[in-house]
Enzyme design. Structure first.
Site, PDB file in Angstrom:
ATOM      1  N   GLU A 614     -42.577 -15.741   0.274  1.00 25.81           N
ATOM      2  CA  GLU A 614     -41.591 -17.221   0.014  1.00 25.81           C
ATOM      3  C   GLU A 614     -41.547 -18.032   1.240  1.00 25.81           C
ATOM      4  O   GLU A 614     -41.546 -19.275   1.261  1.00 25.81           O
ATOM      5  CB  GLU A 614     -40.019 -16.703  -0.166  1.00 25.81           C
ATOM      6  CG  GLU A 614     -40.030 -15.849  -1.618  1.00 25.81           C
ATOM      7  CD  GLU A 614     -40.648 -16.635  -2.748  1.00 25.81           C
ATOM      8  OE1 GLU A 614     -40.886 -17.767  -2.824  1.00 25.81           O
ATOM      9  OE2 GLU A 614     -41.128 -15.714  -3.643  1.00 25.81           O
ATOM     10  N   ASP A 680     -49.414 -15.362  -1.368  1.00 25.67           N
ATOM     11  CA  ASP A 680     -49.663 -13.812  -1.347  1.00 25.67           C
ATOM     12  C   ASP A 680     -50.249 -13.353  -0.274  1.00 25.67           C
ATOM     13  O   ASP A 680     -50.103 -12.256   0.612  1.00 25.67           O
ATOM     14  CB  ASP A 680     -50.495 -13.433  -2.886  1.00 25.67           C
ATOM     15  CG  ASP A 680     -49.940 -13.682  -3.975  1.00 25.67           C
ATOM     16  OD1 ASP A 680     -48.471 -13.296  -4.049  1.00 25.67           O
ATOM     17  OD2 ASP A 680     -50.605 -13.499  -5.000  1.00 25.67           O
TER      18      ASP A 680
END
Length: 779
Positions: A614, A680
């Site tokens: 995030e 990711d």
């Protein structure tokens, strides 16, 4: 627009030989079996001892919070003699974690050949996709378990609760009241069709009656403000990208009836979906004509619905593909109403009338100098010819179809049966979800804070917040420190990236006010809702209207920087570019992501990776366009911008070369998934480095019983196991078209192939699949 994003993670390291090693799992299996048995027996005794006593309101998988830890000294195989021996944790929490990891693995697979199969092969072998699911993954299992908790608290009516909670329970009971829903049949829908100006295909003489007074502006405004259906033109209120302290009107291209624009053209599986979609439309219209005591008139129905599909196909062609909409700076065009009218006349379409009619529903008047932001300029340029080509009848048929499509699930079973073939073509499923799950999901998505308060009271330990906040600080610190490694970014841009990272605000678990009995904010949030247990369809319409008008009112409201963008009972995580804010709802703060009762290797590889993911979203191909205050601003030097694009192209190419067998060998869309792939990769890298730093600074981690794995190996295995899951082929094809995330398998393989630290940890020789000769890295 700065939309909220979902969860993900990544890391790095390099390695040695690829020969077959002794199994990581040998030697401890008997011990693990004995420990699991002992733990379960102990739990049984504990449960028996407490029967009849008042149990705490803390439920579910987040248990053993007060347990005493017991340790056994042991030296894992393969660790140098000089290295300090780790303690083996034998508490129930650790034993359960060890059993979970062991069950999920496939130790017969070489980790350097296919780490996803190595980490998830056991899980894939043990789990068959349920008949109701198009995909089944660890996330889905956690959501299923969360829904069981929600079912219990929504069905608990032993004590009177606060108004917001009682309304949620009433809404749930109305959804579960299937006998009344069946008895009422199509009447609720027929009643509402009169309100929206009729559905021409399901009535007689529309052209000669209602159609004579039909106005496109008012119809679109009605759909938007009363039913939250933004059809043909997407008008909504959101934070101004250039000034995040205020709200502004946005005009954009709309969503379509099917999940992707690609379904409207091309052959193969797309044609099957199209044909099923058309038949779905025809079947619903035919049922409504029968219930309205009109002739079936199958020729008219078929002709009308073919026209609707042709219209929607033209709209699909007019829209810009998602991969061409990643540059928010290029999308953003702010203008006044006069300029909007002059640029996009749409054959006499009155923009001021349309917008004012929408806002009148919440008693807001347009200002003389009112500005709007247009995102969908190419679409609006194409829309003029489409509106001119199709009749008012066809456009009205389409507008109402989009409302009907959305409300089929609120009707009797005979209407749900009309969508069986369409759902099969689209998702690969023919069995409806069990009713209570459908109702739990509906209530949670429409009353997220009321339901969230129930979930948090029942299943969320409050001390998790402080532990997660510490993890956020650790991962963020590593992100900032890692900037020094980036040769592609100049010092000026690094300094601003550091400022932005340090300015990211976090929200963890839930908003405090949802638990405060004396704080009436939660009840006021739902004060305009008044549900009846016998009127589920009307209850759902109330939710649509209240949701639409809550959003529209924001135009004249200040932006609340503390507003939660998602409820607590959600297994996901989010980043908001406009707020420069990361959110971790209570629903994701559970194993395998997080538990105070599992080793830190698992927490860093789980929620630590999600935190890094995030944070990295703030610097992906979308988030990078916003500054530390959430304002759209180009804070990058030309040098850094150019090199960011070059680094990103490596990832676009890497992921775009993954061919997915389940999706008819289609390749992953490297453009659509770029933002998530960047997140990711950055997330797992930062989480791993944060874990190593924590240990280097004196952090003591425990070994899990029965697993002869190093702490570092446990980190990567837990990271991979978060993404264990499988898809139906039909849904795999849809995911390739619509999902901004790469398929689960490639989220693991792609990120770990780029990490030298992973290859080091598992001793993967250069040239093996998990240690490629070339790697990609952005952050």
């Amino acid at each position: 627009m700065g939309k909220s994003e979902g969860p993900v993670g990544m890391v790095e390291s390099a390695g040695r030989a690829g020969q077959k090693r002794p199994g990581f799992l040998e030697g401890g299996l008997l011990l693990l079996l004995l420990l699991v048995t002992a733990a379960l027996v102990a739990l049984g005794v504990l449960y028996a001892d407490r029967r009849g006593k008042q149990l705490p309101r803390l439920a579910s998988r987040l248990c053993f919070l007060q347990e005493e830890r017991t340790f056994v000294k042991r030296k894992p195989r393969g660790i140098p003699e000089a290295q300090e021996v780790s303690e083996v944790c034998t508490t129930p929490g650790c034993v359960i974690a060890a059993a979970r990891i062991l069950q999920n693995m496939d130790p017969t697979t070489e980790p350097c050949d296919d780490f996803y199969q190595f980490a998830c092969g056991g899980w894939l072998r043990r789990h068959v996709i349920p008949e109701t699911n198009s995909r089944y993954s660890i996330f889905d299992v956690l959501r299923d378990e969360l829904e069981v908790i929600l079912k219990a608290v929504l069905e608990n009516s032993t004590a009177k609760d606060r108004p917001a909670v009682e309304k949620a329970r009433t809404l749930y009971r109305s959804c579960m009241n299937q006998s009344v829903i069946e008895k009422r049949g199509s009447q609720p829908l027929l009643d509402i069709l009169e309100v929206v100006g009729g559905w021409p295909v399901a009535m007689d003489r529309w052209n000669e009656t209602v159609g004579l007074e039909w106005e496109l502006e008012r119809q679109l405004a009605l759909m938007n403000s009363q039913f939250n259906r933004r059809v043909l033109i997407d008008l909504f209120i959101w934070n101004d990208d250039q000034n995040s302290s205020r709200h502004i009107i946005y005009i954009d291209q709309p969503t379509l009836g099917m999940p992707s624009r690609e379904y409207y053209f091309n052959g193969g599986s797309n044609r099957k979906v199209r044909e099923a979609y058309l038949q779905f439309m025809v079947s619903v219209a035919t049922l409504l004509r029968e219930d309205a005591n009109l002739p079936r008139d199958s020729c008219l129905v078929q002709e009308d619905m073919v026209q609707v599909l042709e219209l929607e196909t033209q709209l699909a062609k007019a829209t810009v593909p998602q991969e061409e909409r990643h540059d928010v700076i290029a999308l953003y065009h702010r203008m006044g109403l006069e300029e909007l009218q002059s640029q996009f006349g749409l054959k006499g379409f009155n923009w001021t009338l349309f917008i004012q009619t929408v806002l009148s529903s919440v008693k807001i008047k347009l200002l003389p100098d009112e500005e709007v932001v247009v995102y969908g300029i190419p679409y609006l340029q194409n829309l003029e010819n489409i509106i001119d080509t199709y009749s008012a009848r066809t456009i009205q048929n389409y507008l109402v179809w989009r409302l009907v499509l959305d409300r089929i699930g609120s009707l009797s079973q005979r209407f749900k049966d009309t969508r069986v073939n369409y759902r099969k073509a689209l998702f690969g499923t023919m069995v409806e979800e069990v009713r209570w799950r459908e109702c739990v999901g509906y209530v949670n998505s429409n009353m997220e804070n009321a339901v969230g308060s129930l979930y948090v009271r029942e299943a969320f330990p409050g001390d998790s917040k402080s532990m997660v906040r510490e993890l956020i600080d650790k991962v963020r610190t590593v992100f900032v420190e890692t900037l020094d490694e980036l040769g592609w970014m100049d010092e000026e841009s690094k300094k601003k990236a550091q400022e932005k990272a340090m300015s990211i605000r976090e929200q963890i678990g839930h908003p405090d006010y949802i638990l405060e009995e004396m704080n009436r904010r939660l009840d006021e949030e739902y004060s305009n809702l008044n549900f009846s247990e016998d009127l589920y369809f009307e209850n759902s319409l109330q939710n649509l209207k209240v949701g639409a008008q809550r959003s529209l009112r924001k135009l004249r409201e200040k932006v609340d920087p503390n507003l939660w963008i998602i409820g607590a009972a959600v297994v996901n995580a989010f980043y908001s570019p406009n707020r420069n804010q990361i959110v971790f709802p209570a629903g994701i703060l559970q194993p395998p992501f997080f538990s105070k009762e599992q080793p830190q290797a698992l927490n860093f590889g789980g929620i630590g990776m999600v935190i890094g993911h995030e944070i990295t979203h703030g610097f992906d191909d979308n988030g990078r366009n916003f500054d530390k205050n959430g304002n759209m601003m180009d804070w990058w030097s030309n040098f850094s911008t150019q090199h960011f694009r070059e680094q990103s192209e490596c990832m676009i190419y890497q992921y775009g070369n993954y061919s997915w067998d389940l999706a008819d060998e289609q390749n992953v869309n490297g453009f659509n998934t770029l933002g998530e792939n960047i997140a990711d990769n950055g997330g797992v890298r930062q989480a791993y480095k944060a874990y190593l730093k924590w240990m280097a600074e004196g952090g003591k981690d425990q070994q899990l019983p029965g697993l002869d794995l190093t702490h570092e190996q446990l980190f990567f295995i837990n990271y991979a196991q978060v993404w264990c899951g499988s898809y139906r082929p039909e849904f795999a094809i849809q995911s390739i078209k619509t999902d901004v995330h790469s398929p689960l398998k490639y989220r693991v393989l792609g990120s770990l192939q780029n990490l030298a630290a992973f290859a080091d940890t598992f001793h993967c020789a250069r040239g093996t699949p998990m240690h490629p000769k070339e790697r990609c890295r952005v952050w």
